[in-house]
Design an enzyme around this catalytic site. Structure first.
Site, mmCIF file in Angstrom:
data_model
loop_
_atom_site.group_PDB
_atom_site.id
_atom_site.type_symbol
_atom_site.label_atom_id
_atom_site.label_comp_id
_atom_site.label_asym_id
_atom_site.label_seq_id
_atom_site.Cartn_x
_atom_site.Cartn_y
_atom_site.Cartn_z
ATOM 1 C CE LYS A 1 -29.560 -0.336 -51.080
ATOM 2 N NZ LYS A 1 -28.320 -0.160 -50.387
ATOM 3 N NE ARG B 1 -20.891 2.855 -49.480
ATOM 4 C CZ ARG B 1 -22.162 2.577 -49.149
ATOM 5 N NH1 ARG B 1 -22.432 1.761 -48.138
ATOM 6 N NH2 ARG B 1 -23.158 3.124 -49.810
ATOM 7 C CG HIS C 1 -25.224 6.919 -49.261
ATOM 8 N ND1 HIS C 1 -26.584 7.099 -49.094
ATOM 9 C CD2 HIS C 1 -24.956 5.673 -48.793
ATOM 10 C CE1 HIS C 1 -27.107 5.992 -48.561
ATOM 11 N NE2 HIS C 1 -26.148 5.132 -48.357
ATOM 12 C CE1 TYR D 1 -28.305 -32.388 -35.970
ATOM 13 C CE2 TYR D 1 -28.665 -30.142 -36.753
ATOM 14 C CZ TYR D 1 -28.713 -31.515 -36.958
ATOM 15 O OH TYR D 1 -29.173 -32.000 -38.147
ATOM 16 C CG MET E 1 -29.322 -26.257 -43.742
ATOM 17 S SD MET E 1 -28.618 -27.509 -44.820
ATOM 18 C CE MET E 1 -26.956 -27.616 -44.215
HETATM 19 C C1 LIG Z 1 -26.656 5.241 -52.414
HETATM 20 C C2 LIG Z 1 -27.865 4.914 -51.608
HETATM 21 N N1 LIG Z 1 -28.871 5.790 -51.576
HETATM 22 C C3 LIG Z 1 -29.992 5.566 -50.855
HETATM 23 C C4 LIG Z 1 -30.130 4.415 -50.107
HETATM 24 C C5 LIG Z 1 -31.384 4.214 -49.304
HETATM 25 O O1 LIG Z 1 -31.103 4.196 -47.934
HETATM 26 P P1 LIG Z 1 -32.269 3.941 -46.885
HETATM 27 O O2 LIG Z 1 -32.679 2.531 -47.056
HETATM 28 O O3 LIG Z 1 -31.639 4.224 -45.574
HETATM 29 O O4 LIG Z 1 -33.361 4.869 -47.212
HETATM 30 C C6 LIG Z 1 -29.089 3.481 -50.104
HETATM 31 C C7 LIG Z 1 -29.179 2.293 -49.257
HETATM 32 O O5 LIG Z 1 -28.287 1.871 -48.602
HETATM 33 C C8 LIG Z 1 -27.936 3.718 -50.876
HETATM 34 O O6 LIG Z 1 -26.930 2.847 -50.921
#
Ligand SMILES: Cc1ncc(COP(=O)(O)O)c(C=O)c1O
Length: 380
Positions: free
Chosen positions: A45, A140, A169, A267, A315
């Site tokens: 992701k 969550r 999770h 700055y 910036m």
């Molecule tokens: C649902 C879920 N599974 C697995 C992971 C992977 O976690 P990590 O990067 O700690 O391995 C994440 C990351 O936040 C996640 O949101």
């Protein structure tokens, strides 16, 4: 490693995030080995934790990943666009969204609430693969215990829905002594028992993020689901599993100039030189992901020596103090903000008050990605 080629290309860019694809391959193989009989779902992701999913996901696929995990539908579809054939699980989507393209592309959808289950049950698709996300204590997203029986029964009764498994999770896996992980494991096992009791097979179940994958083999179930470790970072400080960090963030010094004792820089002139010396300018500012709040909390490494950042982070740039500049730092030298030949992402995170997960997501703005593999380098 063709160092001259690396230098040549990076000289054209003032600010580079260099991704070591061989490190990604190494980390993937290491995690695949560690998984043993369990499968490996690679979490890619957020553009593969900002490493560049288009370049990184194929390497992960070639080195043993059985499946991929992403947050959004767009991320899932992008994996298909770049030719990823493995299972892809998407866990952040809304029943209000149009998810038909994802179903058509054989994306596994996470059912994270009874509403998500209803939406898929009412969809006139021929076949949808779902994995039910169980809330075992993170509070969550995920299906709550009081809804397990009904949601599982409804999904089981829907002929077009294939439940591939359950997942959850963990909230505190980075604290190995925290009893919450065992409590979540107990809850997950209760959910599995309920699933079996309504006739679901749930063949592939998983809960292990990186910290749990590395430290809790007893919780691997049929698949592990790491993200951070793939990118070579330890999720629990002080442990060393032989991972290789993949990302370096490097700026090219644009200016070196003298500063008199008592003169300020940047700055507000909030920092003043105690003695006469030199300052150097690094072209990474808050528009590039270097937080303004990091002022004077970190150092960069130039030709193997650490120099403290001084004055306000702007910036587009920040300033470092070279003292009398005994090493002869000059414009064009590489200033490593974190990564190979500099402080680690974890050290930078400690210094600026965050975690290594966030540090690797930081390089943005004008940062150009370069990819190194077997001595060859190219741009994104
Ligand atoms: C649902 C879920 N599974 C697995 C992971 C992977 O976690 P990590 O990067 O700690 O391995 C994440 C990351 O936040 C996640 O949101």
């Amino acid at each position: 490693m063709a160092k001259n080629k690396v230098a040549q290309l990076e000289n054209m860019n003032l600010l580079t995030k260099r991704i070591d694809l061989d490190a990604i391959a190494h980390n993937t193989r290491l995690l695949k080995n560690l998984a043993g009989p369990a499968k490996l779902m690679a979490v890619v992701k957020a553009n593969a934790y900002n490493h560049g999913v288009e370049r990184v996901a194929p390497v992960i696929a070639q080195n043993g990943a059985d499946a991929f995990g992403v947050a959004t539908l767009a991320e899932a579809l992008q994996l298909r666009e770049i030719g990823i054939k493995q299972e892809v699980l998407c866990w952040i989507w809304s029943p209000e969204q149009d998810y038909t393209a994802a179903i058509a592309q054989n994306i596994d959808l996470a059912v994270v609430s009874p509403q998500h289950a209803q939406a898929l049950i009412n969809t006139d698709a021929k076949h949808i693969r779902v994995s039910v996300k169980i809330d075992t204590g993170l509070h969550r997203s995920g299906v709550d215990e009081q809804d397990w029986h009904e949601v599982f029964s409804q999904l089981h009764a829907a002929p077009h829905i294939e439940v591939t498994g359950l997942f959850t999770h963990l909230s505190c896996a980075d604290e190995p002594e925290n009893p919450e992980t065992d409590a979540q494991n107990d809850a997950f096992r209760r959910a599995l028992a309920v699933a079996h009791s309504v006739g679901l097979e749930v063949p592939v179940n998983h809960m292990c993020n990186s910290p749990a994958a590395l430290t809790r083999p007893d919780l691997h179930f049929q698949m592990i689901r790491p993200g951070l470790a793939l990118y070579g970072l330890e999720p629990i400080e002080g442990l060393d599993h032989g991972l290789r960090p993949a990302m370096s963030w490097v700026g090219q010094v644009t200016v070196v100039k003298p500063i008199e004792a008592g003169q300020g820089t940047s700055y507000g002139l909030t920092w003043r030189a105690e003695d006469s010396g030199f300052v150097a300018v690094v072209p990474a500012g808050y528009a590039d992901g270097m937080p303004r709040s990091a002022q004077e909390k970190f150092a960069v490494t130039i030709n193997g020596v650490d120099y403290p950042q001084v004055g306000r982070v702007c910036m587009d740039q920040f300033v470092v103090y070279l003292g009398e500049n005994p090493q002869g730092v000059q414009a064009g030298d590489s200033a490593v903000i974190f990564g190979a030949a500099g402080q680690s992402a974890t050290e930078l995170a400690d210094n600026i008050g965050t975690i290594n997960y966030e540090v690797v997501c930081r390089p943005t703005g004008r940062t150009v990605a370069t990819y190194v593999s077997e001595g060859e380098i190219d741009e994104a």
